[in-house]
Design an enzyme around this catalytic site. Structure first.
Site, PDB file in Angstrom:
ATOM      1  N   ASP A  75      34.584 -19.919   3.936  1.00 35.19           N
ATOM      2  CA  ASP A  75      34.659 -19.065   5.114  1.00 35.19           C
ATOM      3  C   ASP A  75      33.675 -17.897   5.022  1.00 35.19           C
ATOM      4  OD1 ASP A  75      36.721 -20.543   6.318  1.00 35.19           O
ATOM      5  OD2 ASP A  75      38.254 -19.462   5.178  1.00 35.19           O
ATOM      6  N   TYR A 135      38.496 -21.963  -7.587  1.00 37.97           N
ATOM      7  CA  TYR A 135      38.211 -20.654  -7.016  1.00 37.97           C
ATOM      8  C   TYR A 135      38.686 -19.575  -7.976  1.00 37.97           C
ATOM      9  CZ  TYR A 135      37.401 -22.802  -2.408  1.00 37.97           C
ATOM     10  OH  TYR A 135      36.916 -23.549  -1.366  1.00 37.97           O
TER      11      TYR A 135
END
Length: 273
Positions: A75, A135
């Site tokens: 994003d 992540y």
């Protein structure tokens, strides 16, 4: 440029659709970027994206290239330390692979860099061949802000209970319906969370997350919920009730994107991780 073998050991018929067009070879790149400069990976009209910027650099070297494909569609504002990307180029592509990263970086802004490049078997697909994505979310744990971490970590002044956070995290690992942690998700919401760990490292606390795939804003929702637990605003055992509720309103708010990094991916038997 030599064409890579068209098959992979054990490649299924399904994967054959991932081969590049005739007369092309598939390259695998590792790419890093500062998310503050981009509206995410995916190409979007009128705003800068990593995908468009990387393709633009390739077009300085050859006009006959396809769209780059990444392991994950990050994003806006999310950083990447080591994002696998594949790109199909003509067999006649003239830039030697040992020089390709440097050649591309000469046409890329300081916020985006190709770390390495190699030829890969043609059945490799950066997104669909990926077996695990990882992540890291970084939290700055200091009484006062640190300018050098601005835009790189979420500043949290108050105390956090790492033991409670890790207890809550452990209860979320496994295959579950993660609808309570996703935002505006229209796909099926069952996912396997393979790792979720809070690691205090001096002033910077790192929250490591691993899984094959994630829902929209799922990682940021998980981190926001763990921070509530760490601050004593939510009991550690309450996260299982939140999970079972499937209600987004029950979990913590999404943390800001600027603390989130795509840190790496693995591809099983299809090459390096």
């Amino acid at each position: 440029m030599r064409r890579a073998d068209a098959t992979l050991g054990g490649m299924t018929d399904t994967r054959r659709r991932y081969i590049p067009p005739a007369g092309h070879v598939r390259l695998r790149l590792t790419v890093s970027w500062d998310g503050a400069a981009y509206a995410g990976w995916q190409s979007q009209a009128s705003v800068p994206s990593v995908q468009d910027t990387l393709q633009g650099a390739f077009q300085h070297l050859t006009s006959a290239v396809f769209r780059p494909v990444a392991a994950g569609r990050t994003d806006a504002g999310v950083h990447a330390e080591a994002m696998p990307v594949h790109m199909d180029v003509p067999e006649s592509f003239g830039v030697p692979l040992p020089r390709l990263a440097q050649a591309l970086n000469a046409h890329l802004p300081p916020t985006l860099a190709v770390l390495d490049a190699e030829e890969t078997p043609s059945g490799f697909h950066a997104r669909f061949s990926c077996a695990e994505r990882r992540y890291v979310y970084r939290v700055l744990r200091t009484p006062q802000r640190r300018p050098l971490w601005e835009g790189r970590a979420l500043h949290v002044r108050g105390e956090l209970d790492v033991g409670a956070m890790n207890a809550a995290a452990a209860s979320l690992i496994g295959t579950h319906d993660f609808a309570a942690f996703a935002t505006q998700e229209d796909r099926q919401t069952v996912r396997e969370l393979r790792g979720l760990t809070v690691k205090p490292v001096g002033e910077i606390w790192e929250i490591h997350v691993a899984g094959q795939s994630f829902l929209r804003h799922m990682v940021r929702g998980l981190v926001g919920t763990l921070l509530l637990v760490g601050a004593g605003k939510l009991e550690a055992n309450a996260v299982t009730e939140i999970l079972a509720s499937r209600q987004r309103s029950q979990a913590g708010a999404n943390v800001p994107a600027h603390g989130l990094y795509f840190s790496g991916a693995s591809y099983g038997g299809q090459g390096r991780g």
